[in-house]
Enzyme design. Structure first.
Site, PDB file in Angstrom:
ATOM      1  N   LYS A 211     -11.850 -43.634  -8.083  1.00  0.00           N
ATOM      2  CA  LYS A 211     -12.260 -44.888  -7.445  1.00  0.00           C
ATOM      3  C   LYS A 211     -11.937 -46.079  -8.358  1.00  0.00           C
ATOM      4  O   LYS A 211     -11.327 -47.038  -7.952  1.00  0.00           O
ATOM      5  CB  LYS A 211     -13.763 -44.841  -7.126  1.00  0.00           C
ATOM      6  CG  LYS A 211     -14.282 -46.106  -6.493  1.00  0.00           C
ATOM      7  CD  LYS A 211     -15.748 -45.992  -6.107  1.00  0.00           C
ATOM      8  CE  LYS A 211     -16.272 -47.369  -5.705  1.00  0.00           C
ATOM      9  NZ  LYS A 211     -17.670 -47.352  -5.296  1.00  0.00           N
ATOM     10  N   GLU A 217     -11.623 -39.195 -18.358  1.00  0.00           N
ATOM     11  CA  GLU A 217     -11.188 -37.821 -18.114  1.00  0.00           C
ATOM     12  C   GLU A 217      -9.961 -37.801 -17.208  1.00  0.00           C
ATOM     13  O   GLU A 217      -8.968 -37.106 -17.472  1.00  0.00           O
ATOM     14  CB  GLU A 217     -12.299 -36.998 -17.446  1.00  0.00           C
ATOM     15  CG  GLU A 217     -13.514 -36.717 -18.312  1.00  0.00           C
ATOM     16  CD  GLU A 217     -14.574 -37.795 -18.225  1.00  0.00           C
ATOM     17  OE1 GLU A 217     -14.263 -38.940 -17.808  1.00  0.00           O
ATOM     18  OE2 GLU A 217     -15.733 -37.498 -18.593  1.00  0.00           O
ATOM     19  N   GLY A 272     -18.793 -43.171  -5.099  1.00  0.00           N
ATOM     20  CA  GLY A 272     -17.990 -42.023  -5.532  1.00  0.00           C
ATOM     21  C   GLY A 272     -18.436 -40.713  -4.905  1.00  0.00           C
ATOM     22  O   GLY A 272     -17.631 -39.959  -4.356  1.00  0.00           O
ATOM     23  N   ARG A 273     -19.742 -40.447  -4.948  1.00  0.00           N
ATOM     24  CA  ARG A 273     -20.228 -39.157  -4.437  1.00  0.00           C
ATOM     25  C   ARG A 273     -20.317 -39.130  -2.917  1.00  0.00           C
ATOM     26  O   ARG A 273     -20.691 -38.126  -2.338  1.00  0.00           O
ATOM     27  CB  ARG A 273     -21.575 -38.813  -5.080  1.00  0.00           C
ATOM     28  CG  ARG A 273     -22.631 -39.885  -4.927  1.00  0.00           C
ATOM     29  CD  ARG A 273     -23.793 -39.640  -5.880  1.00  0.00           C
ATOM     30  NE  ARG A 273     -24.740 -40.750  -5.917  1.00  0.00           N
ATOM     31  CZ  ARG A 273     -24.596 -41.837  -6.679  1.00  0.00           C
ATOM     32  NH1 ARG A 273     -23.546 -41.966  -7.466  1.00  0.00           N
ATOM     33  NH2 ARG A 273     -25.497 -42.797  -6.674  1.00  0.00           N
ATOM     34  N   GLU A 358     -27.248 -37.351  -8.821  1.00  0.00           N
ATOM     35  CA  GLU A 358     -26.743 -38.659  -9.256  1.00  0.00           C
ATOM     36  C   GLU A 358     -27.344 -39.767  -8.385  1.00  0.00           C
ATOM     37  O   GLU A 358     -27.469 -40.911  -8.816  1.00  0.00           O
ATOM     38  CB  GLU A 358     -25.203 -38.702  -9.206  1.00  0.00           C
ATOM     39  CG  GLU A 358     -24.604 -39.815 -10.044  1.00  0.00           C
ATOM     40  CD  GLU A 358     -23.103 -39.698 -10.246  1.00  0.00           C
ATOM     41  OE1 GLU A 358     -22.657 -39.258 -11.332  1.00  0.00           O
ATOM     42  OE2 GLU A 358     -22.348 -40.043  -9.314  1.00  0.00           O
ATOM     43  N   HIS A 389     -29.045 -10.579  -7.116  1.00  0.00           N
ATOM     44  CA  HIS A 389     -28.960  -9.645  -8.237  1.00  0.00           C
ATOM     45  C   HIS A 389     -28.972 -10.378  -9.570  1.00  0.00           C
ATOM     46  O   HIS A 389     -28.569  -9.827 -10.592  1.00  0.00           O
ATOM     47  CB  HIS A 389     -27.708  -8.782  -8.092  1.00  0.00           C
ATOM     48  CG  HIS A 389     -27.778  -7.918  -6.872  1.00  0.00           C
ATOM     49  ND1 HIS A 389     -28.356  -6.664  -6.883  1.00  0.00           N
ATOM     50  CD2 HIS A 389     -27.413  -8.155  -5.593  1.00  0.00           C
ATOM     51  CE1 HIS A 389     -28.309  -6.161  -5.660  1.00  0.00           C
ATOM     52  NE2 HIS A 389     -27.754  -7.047  -4.856  1.00  0.00           N
ATOM     53  N   LYS A 513     -20.885 -42.219 -21.866  1.00  0.00           N
ATOM     54  CA  LYS A 513     -19.473 -42.637 -21.871  1.00  0.00           C
ATOM     55  C   LYS A 513     -19.204 -43.554 -23.062  1.00  0.00           C
ATOM     56  O   LYS A 513     -18.216 -43.399 -23.770  1.00  0.00           O
ATOM     57  CB  LYS A 513     -19.157 -43.431 -20.592  1.00  0.00           C
ATOM     58  CG  LYS A 513     -19.023 -42.626 -19.327  1.00  0.00           C
ATOM     59  CD  LYS A 513     -18.512 -43.568 -18.221  1.00  0.00           C
ATOM     60  CE  LYS A 513     -18.733 -42.986 -16.839  1.00  0.00           C
ATOM     61  NZ  LYS A 513     -18.433 -43.941 -15.776  1.00  0.00           N
TER      62      LYS A 513
HETATM   63  O1  F6P Z   1     -20.208 -39.756 -13.034  1.00  0.00           O
HETATM   64  C1  F6P Z   1     -20.031 -41.112 -12.853  1.00  0.00           C
HETATM   65  C2  F6P Z   1     -18.998 -41.419 -11.831  1.00  0.00           C
HETATM   66  O2  F6P Z   1     -18.876 -42.802 -11.760  1.00  0.00           O
HETATM   67  C3  F6P Z   1     -19.288 -40.832 -10.455  1.00  0.00           C
HETATM   68  O3  F6P Z   1     -20.202 -41.565  -9.728  1.00  0.00           O
HETATM   69  C4  F6P Z   1     -17.937 -40.789  -9.865  1.00  0.00           C
HETATM   70  O4  F6P Z   1     -17.877 -39.974  -8.724  1.00  0.00           O
HETATM   71  C5  F6P Z   1     -17.152 -40.264 -11.036  1.00  0.00           C
HETATM   72  O5  F6P Z   1     -17.726 -40.881 -12.164  1.00  0.00           O
HETATM   73  C6  F6P Z   1     -15.665 -40.514 -10.992  1.00  0.00           C
HETATM   74  O6  F6P Z   1     -15.377 -41.884 -10.926  1.00  0.00           O
HETATM   75  P1  F6P Z   1     -13.969 -42.389 -10.486  1.00  0.00           P
HETATM   76  O7  F6P Z   1     -13.696 -41.946  -9.101  1.00  0.00           O
HETATM   77  O8  F6P Z   1     -14.034 -43.883 -10.597  1.00  0.00           O
HETATM   78  O9  F6P Z   1     -12.956 -41.821 -11.437  1.00  0.00           O
END
Ligand code: F6P
Length: 549
Positions: A211, A217, A272-273, A358, A389, A513
């Site tokens: 987003k 990452e 995002g979620r 979240e 199990h 972060k």
């Molecule tokens: O974990 C934090 C967060 O901002 C989430 O809300 C989001 O889904 C994720 O990181 C990834 O963010 P982006 O889509 O901006 O890379």
């Protein structure tokens, strides 16, 4: 009283009435509740779309449900719901509208944000996605060397990974089996390594999903993926045929080197979620095709409309949210298990963890004050029967109250062999047996009646009264998946509304972060990071020593 004029939740008459009711109810026994009302097994059920929801095995009476609905009314859940659907900026800490529901609106719907109808833009992106997905699926979209794309690798994390990765597993029987799909999220280089080691770069498409397009990452993995591709193909121009972006941030996408012609956009009013049914779903759309993707969106829509229109006592997301509040706030439950009896739902609970935790893992209310009541539970679970199990022992005979959702289907996947289809009754026999055992247990007398020696009777007794919701559907289709996700989205919404928290921000992920950025030079260069606490300083030194630095 709150700054917004609201009485603090735990001081409202509705909250107090529930606390009193809980005391009066004492140790509600499901055996007794069913004995008193044998019709409960069908009365405490409802249907939404293709979902049959049974909440009869909950530690509640008609009075409990009435009081919970009164709490929802007092906290104006429906008012906030309507504000969300109208596009008001209910995500107050980020000053944003919350309009994932617009992503599944039909073409002729009108949903306005700041006076502008967003539905045409939603459909324009869906159309572009459909066109692109069709070209990849047919082989018309080729890689740099002219070979057709056979592998699709989604690079993203959190909401930009969990939705597509989960849904790809769920809908595997509907996917183009001649294409390979991989999902890379972890900044641990092993994730990308394992995802691409057996792939041919000339046939691989990377979908960089972010987003913000600033997530470390994702940017790191996408950069490494780019190097992997260019090492093999040796031409910068290859990027245009092998990389597309899903983002709200055109500037950062361009900075990364992806042409915005290869970008599928979404908007800041999609959290995002909550973004899986936006452009973030492109990998899934390539996998299942645009028509199936639309069926899934229509499934979401069925539950959206139900949430808005169904009366409180028959409103599935509202009732599931309220039942969660009952256990979380009045019976001290700390966690909530989601236990799907479908192999295809293996990643569903992981997806729900972000959606729920979240959203509602917060101790500060919308009024900026600390809450004085419990908020979101720990959500966990894996598919049955594997859990049986492993950890079900604790659910049956442990000391913790763990409300659980059981999700199952009448039909096995159509493509299974007859012999494998025949296993389905055994799977579902376990499903029904578990909720029965959890609810009604086994009394000491029943155990004795089986001739069990007296010293073993306590060990073989099951107290029961472990509450469960059963969600049953005929088949796990794209539409049913959409229905299930929307059911949980709105359940989470209901709880956040009652707890008076902003379910749509996520400030709690920021500190880690920032600190990671600060610590990294200490690891790589041995830099002296000011303000590092003694424990972390020693750990960093040990890490460097172990790495021979
Ligand atoms: O974990 C934090 C967060 O901002 C989430 O809300 C989001 O889904 C994720 O990181 C990834 O963010 P982006 O889509 O901006 O890379």
């Amino acid at each position: 009283m709150n700054a917004d004029g609201r009485t603090r939740l735990h001081q409202t008459p509705e909250w107090t009435a529930l606390a009193k009711h809980r005391e009066e109810l004492g140790e509600a026994r499901l055996r007794e509740l069913f004995a008193a009302d044998p019709g409960r097994g069908t009365a405490y059920t409802l249907r939404v779309g293709d979902l049959y929801v049974d909440y009869s095995k909950h530690l509640v009476t008609d009075d409990t449900l009435r009081l919970l609905v009164e709490l929802a009314e007092a906290t104006d859940v429906s008012g906030l719901r309507d504000a969300m659907f109208r596009g008001e900026r209910i995500n107050t800490t980020e000053d944003r509208a919350v309009l994932h529901t617009a992503l599944r609106a039909p073409r002729d719907a009108v949903v306005e944000v700041d006076g502008e109808n967003v539905v045409p833009a939603v459909h324009a992106v869906l159309d572009r996605m459909a066109d692109f997905a069709g070209r990849v699926r047919s082989g018309e979209w080729t890689g740099h060397t002219g070979r057709r794309i056979r592998n699709v690798v989604n690079i993203g994390i959190g909401g930009s990974d969990l939705g597509p990765a989960m849904a790809y597993e769920v809908l595997r029987p509907y996917t183009a089996r001649d294409l390979t799909f991989r999902f890379v999220s972890n900044v641990d280089g092993a994730d990308l390594h394992e995802a691409v080691r057996d792939l041919d770069p000339a046939e691989t498409l990377f979908i960089v999903a972010s987003k913000t397009f600033t997530t470390i990452e994702t940017v790191t993995n996408a950069t490494s993926a780019r190097s992997w591709l260019l090492d093999a193909l040796g031409d910068e121009k290859a990027v245009a045929r092998h990389f597309v972006a899903l983002s709200t941030n055109a500037e950062k996408v361009t900075d990364f080197g992806i042409d915005t012609a290869n970008m599928f956009e979404f908007w800041d009013w999609v959290g995002g979620r909550y973004s899986f049914d936006s452009a973030i779903g492109l990998s899934l759309m390539i996998a299942i095709g645009p028509d199936r993707f639309r069926e899934m969106l229509d499934g979401f829509r069925i539950v959206d409309e139900h949430f808005v229109n169904a009366p409180a006592e028959a409103n599935a997301p509202l009732l599931l949210g309220l039942l969660g509040v009952w256990y979380n706030n009045f019976l001290d439950a700390q966690s909530h298990a989601v236990l799907p009896y479908s192999h295809y739902l293996s990643k569903f609970t992981a997806y729900l963890q972000q959606l729920d935790m979240e959203s509602n893992g917060k101790y500060v209310g919308r009024d900026g004050r600390e809450v004085e009541w419990q908020t979101g539970p720990v959500v966990w679970g894996t598919p049955g029967t594997n859990g049986q199990h492993a950890y079900y022992q604790l659910i049956h005979q442990g000391t913790k109250l763990i409300p659980a959702d059981f999700i199952g289907f009448a039909e096995p996947a159509a493509e299974l062999s007859d012999e494998l289809k025949a296993q389905h009754d055994l799977l579902m026999a376990n499903f029904f047996a578990q909720t029965q055992a959890l609810a009604f247990g086994k009394t000491p007398d029943e155990v004795r009646g089986e001739g069990v020696p007296e010293e073993l009777v306590p060990h073989k007794t099951f107290k029961g009264d472990h509450p469960t919701t059963t969600i049953l559907a005929r088949e796990l289709t794209p539409s049913v998946l959409g229905q299930l996700i929307a059911l949980y989205e709105h359940k989470v919404f209901v709880q956040g509304a009652i707890w008076n928290i902003d379910s749509f921000d996520q400030w709690g992920v920021e500190l880690g972060k920032v600190l990671a950025k600060r610590v990294e030079p200490a690891l790589t260069e041995g830099a002296d990071v000011p303000g590092l606490d003694p424990s972390t300083r020693a750990l960093v030194a040990t890490y460097r020593e172990l790495r021979g630095r």
